[in-house]
Design an enzyme around this catalytic site. Structure first.
Site, short mmCIF file in Angstrom:
data_model
loop_
_atom_site.label_atom_id
_atom_site.label_comp_id
_atom_site.label_asym_id
_atom_site.label_seq_id
_atom_site.Cartn_x
_atom_site.Cartn_y
_atom_site.Cartn_z
N ASP A 1 28.88 15.55 13.89
CA ASP A 1 28.78 16.49 12.78
C ASP A 1 27.30 16.80 12.56
O ASP A 1 26.49 15.88 12.49
CB ASP A 1 29.40 15.88 11.52
CG ASP A 1 29.62 16.88 10.41
OD1 ASP A 1 28.68 17.64 10.09
OD2 ASP A 1 30.72 16.90 9.85
N ILE A 2 26.93 18.08 12.46
CA ILE A 2 25.52 18.42 12.25
C ILE A 2 25.09 18.25 10.79
O ILE A 2 23.91 18.32 10.48
CB ILE A 2 25.17 19.84 12.75
CG1 ILE A 2 25.93 20.91 11.99
CG2 ILE A 2 25.37 19.94 14.24
CD1 ILE A 2 25.43 22.32 12.26
N ASN B 1 40.77 17.79 6.65
CA ASN B 1 40.89 18.70 5.53
C ASN B 1 41.78 19.85 6.02
O ASN B 1 41.33 20.68 6.81
CB ASN B 1 39.51 19.22 5.10
CG ASN B 1 38.62 18.09 4.60
OD1 ASN B 1 39.08 17.18 3.94
ND2 ASN B 1 37.35 18.16 4.92
N GLN C 1 38.40 22.40 3.54
CA GLN C 1 38.19 22.74 4.95
C GLN C 1 37.23 23.92 5.01
O GLN C 1 37.58 25.04 4.66
CB GLN C 1 39.53 23.09 5.61
CG GLN C 1 39.42 23.39 7.09
CD GLN C 1 40.75 23.85 7.67
OE1 GLN C 1 41.51 24.55 6.99
NE2 GLN C 1 41.03 23.47 8.89
N HIS D 1 39.95 20.06 12.78
CA HIS D 1 39.03 19.02 13.22
C HIS D 1 39.23 17.79 12.36
O HIS D 1 39.54 17.88 11.17
CB HIS D 1 37.57 19.49 13.19
CG HIS D 1 37.10 20.00 11.87
ND1 HIS D 1 37.50 21.20 11.33
CD2 HIS D 1 36.24 19.46 10.98
CE1 HIS D 1 36.91 21.38 10.16
NE2 HIS D 1 36.14 20.33 9.93
N HIS E 1 37.54 14.22 11.08
CA HIS E 1 36.27 13.52 10.87
C HIS E 1 36.50 12.02 11.05
O HIS E 1 37.47 11.47 10.52
CB HIS E 1 35.76 13.72 9.44
CG HIS E 1 35.44 15.12 9.08
ND1 HIS E 1 34.15 15.60 9.03
CD2 HIS E 1 36.23 16.17 8.74
CE1 HIS E 1 34.16 16.87 8.66
NE2 HIS E 1 35.43 17.24 8.47
#
Length: 148
Positions: free
Chosen positions: A29-30, A86, A93, A99, A101
């Site tokens: 995750d950025i 989410n 989301q 996706h 996490h």
């Protein structure tokens, strides 16, 4: 331009890639909530979990379990990892593309976790964060190769 995860999947946007298979790509995750915050991103553009193909849904949990083992073998989330999807905009989301996490946790990290949740999209500290993400990606890729 299509969604950010489709652009990453097609190579039009960079990412700290850890793993790829026919159904998923695994990236960092950025805007991580904790160190080694990993995303399992569907290759299919499926906004909701129910939109994902049956084959991908079946693969999701197996891959997620493997990644929790890799995170723990790398020293992250030894005592706990949040697994979070989410599913829809009301569920927070931000990108309408499925996706999951994986957020490694450690005892006593709640204040820092909450602070990061509030400040994660602010631009300060990005250069240091990018260096950290590069180190984490190298470490996790090495562990993935070793554990294969």
């Amino acid at each position: 331009m299509d969604c950010v995860f489709c652009a990453i999947g097609s190579g039009r946007l960079p990412a700290h890639r850890l793993y790829e298979d026919e159904h998923f790509q695994v990236i960092l995750d950025i805007y991580p909530l904790r160190p080694a915050h990993v995303l399992v991103v569907s290759r299919e553009h499926a906004p909701y979990l129910s939109d994902l193909s049956a084959a991908a849904r079946e693969r999701l949990l197996t891959l997620t379990e493997r990644l929790t083992q890799v995170l723990r073998a790398s020293g992250y989330g030894i005592e706990g990892i949040n697994l979070l999807i989410n599913d829809g905009p009301v569920a927070n989301q931000h990108v309408p593309h499925l996706h999951l996490h994986l957020i490694p946790r450690r005892p006593g990290d709640l204040p820092a976790f909450l602070w990061r949740a509030v400040t994660r999209f602010l631009p300060f500290g990005r250069k240091a964060l990018q260096a950290r993400l590069t180190r984490e990606a190298e470490q996790l890729r090495h562990t993935l190769q070793r554990e294969s």
